[in-house]
Design a protein around this motif. Structure first.
Motif, short mmCIF file in Angstrom:
data_model
loop_
_atom_site.label_atom_id
_atom_site.label_comp_id
_atom_site.label_asym_id
_atom_site.label_seq_id
_atom_site.Cartn_x
_atom_site.Cartn_y
_atom_site.Cartn_z
N HIS A 50 0.37 -16.26 2.73
CA HIS A 50 -1.27 -16.13 2.33
C HIS A 50 -1.80 -15.13 1.35
O HIS A 50 -2.75 -15.36 0.74
CB HIS A 50 -1.91 -15.69 3.68
CG HIS A 50 -1.71 -16.58 4.76
ND1 HIS A 50 -2.48 -17.85 4.74
CD2 HIS A 50 -0.83 -16.84 5.71
CE1 HIS A 50 -2.28 -18.45 5.89
NE2 HIS A 50 -1.39 -17.94 6.53
N PHE A 51 -0.86 -13.87 1.18
CA PHE A 51 -1.27 -13.10 0.10
C PHE A 51 -0.23 -12.59 -0.81
O PHE A 51 1.13 -12.35 -0.18
CB PHE A 51 -1.67 -11.69 1.16
CG PHE A 51 -2.79 -12.04 1.85
CD1 PHE A 51 -4.17 -12.26 1.57
CD2 PHE A 51 -2.77 -12.26 3.15
CE1 PHE A 51 -5.24 -12.53 2.45
CE2 PHE A 51 -3.48 -12.52 4.11
CZ PHE A 51 -4.81 -12.82 3.63
N ALA A 52 -0.41 -12.50 -1.96
CA ALA A 52 0.66 -12.07 -2.83
C ALA A 52 1.40 -10.76 -2.79
O ALA A 52 2.55 -10.56 -2.90
CB ALA A 52 -0.04 -12.13 -4.55
N ASN A 53 0.25 -9.70 -2.53
CA ASN A 53 0.65 -8.37 -2.56
C ASN A 53 -0.37 -7.47 -1.66
O ASN A 53 -1.10 -8.13 -1.42
CB ASN A 53 1.10 -7.80 -3.97
CG ASN A 53 -0.15 -8.10 -4.71
OD1 ASN A 53 -1.30 -8.01 -4.32
ND2 ASN A 53 0.10 -8.26 -6.00
N ARG A 54 -0.32 -6.16 -1.57
CA ARG A 54 -0.99 -5.24 -0.85
C ARG A 54 -2.35 -5.24 -1.67
O ARG A 54 -3.38 -5.32 -0.89
CB ARG A 54 -0.37 -3.93 -1.01
CG ARG A 54 0.72 -3.69 0.13
CD ARG A 54 1.07 -2.31 -0.07
NE ARG A 54 1.77 -2.05 -1.30
CZ ARG A 54 2.10 -0.70 -1.58
NH1 ARG A 54 2.06 0.23 -0.83
NH2 ARG A 54 2.47 -0.54 -2.85
N ALA A 55 -2.59 -5.32 -2.90
CA ALA A 55 -3.78 -5.45 -3.78
C ALA A 55 -4.57 -6.60 -3.28
O ALA A 55 -5.76 -6.61 -3.21
CB ALA A 55 -3.49 -5.20 -5.34
N LEU A 57 -4.33 -8.45 -0.59
CA LEU A 57 -4.84 -7.94 0.77
C LEU A 57 -6.12 -7.13 0.92
O LEU A 57 -7.05 -7.36 1.48
CB LEU A 57 -3.81 -7.38 1.66
CG LEU A 57 -3.02 -8.27 2.50
CD1 LEU A 57 -1.85 -7.41 3.18
CD2 LEU A 57 -3.84 -9.00 3.67
N VAL A 58 -6.13 -5.77 0.07
CA VAL A 58 -7.31 -5.21 0.05
C VAL A 58 -8.24 -5.83 -0.61
O VAL A 58 -9.47 -5.79 -0.22
CB VAL A 58 -7.01 -4.02 -0.93
CG1 VAL A 58 -8.21 -2.94 -1.23
CG2 VAL A 58 -5.79 -3.13 -0.21
N LEU A 59 -8.21 -6.69 -1.88
CA LEU A 59 -9.38 -7.55 -2.20
C LEU A 59 -10.01 -8.47 -1.35
O LEU A 59 -11.27 -8.58 -1.14
CB LEU A 59 -8.98 -8.23 -3.49
CG LEU A 59 -8.62 -7.35 -4.70
CD1 LEU A 59 -7.98 -8.13 -5.81
CD2 LEU A 59 -10.00 -6.68 -5.20
#
Length: 207
Positions: A50-55, A57-59
């Motif tokens: 679902h998400f490429a990385n932590r950034a 997720l934050v976005l």
């Protein structure tokens, strides 16, 4: 197929809820995707689906926040005899009241304020800078309208008035979120905005 889509949506929402909790408690720099996976009760593979990385997720957390009805505000300001100061002061006051009452919004904005904006997270800074630029354009145009109406005091330019309004609101929110919520954001913020907008107004002519 529908059940699969619903399950994927539920998993995504659970990941976001867990990321909000983990990032808020540990800080993004000290939290890993493994930490988020463990909190969400899913595998790391499910997160990376679902998400490429932590950034990323934050976005997504930031994008999940409902924003003020900017189109409605723009239409109010476009009216020929718009009360520019009245509209902007009301919107600023409503934003502070919303933040003071919404713990979900408080957590996400706190995450953003404490987030490193270099390397992997530079995209977050770019996103925020783009939004700041958009808001500045709207505010500067609004104050230019007030100037055209003969209502903006001569000590201000549309640019300086817009910048000061941004700085006051962002400063109030940042200090309140980062340093223990030590003052009444809605109440004292309302007073600060009222004084600021009083300073914008063209002084009344002597009687």
């Amino acid at each position: 197929m529908r059940r699969t889509k619903d399950r994927a949506k539920e998993t995504r929402e659970q990941i976001l809820l867990s990321a909000e909790k983990v990032f808020y408690e540990k800080g993004v720099a000290h939290a890993s995707m493994e930490d988020v996976a463990r909190a969400a009760g899913v595998t790391r593979g499910a997160i990376y689906w679902h998400f490429a990385n932590r950034a990323d997720l934050v976005l997504e957390l930031y994008n999940s926040l409902p924003m003020p009805q900017e189109e409605l505000i723009a239409r109010e300001l476009e009216a020929e005899n718009a009360d520019v100061f009245g509209v902007l002061e009301r919107v600023g006051r409503e934003w502070l009241e919303l933040l003071a009452a919404d713990e979900h919004r408080q957590r996400i904005l706190s995450i953003l304020l404490r987030c490193d904006h270099t390397g992997e997270f530079s995209v977050i800074s770019e996103r925020q800078n783009d939004l700041d630029d958009e808001h500045m354009q709207v505010l500067e145009a609004a104050f230019a309208k007030a100037e055209g109406q003969g209502k903006l005091g001569s000590t201000w330019t549309p640019r300086s008035a817009a910048s000061m309004l941004r700085w006051v609101i962002k400063g109030l929110c940042s200090e309140w979120l980062l340093f223990g919520r030590r003052f009444d954001l809605a109440g004292e913020g309302k007073e600060a905005l009222h004084r600021l907008f009083a300073s914008y107004a063209l002084p009344a002519a002597p009687g």
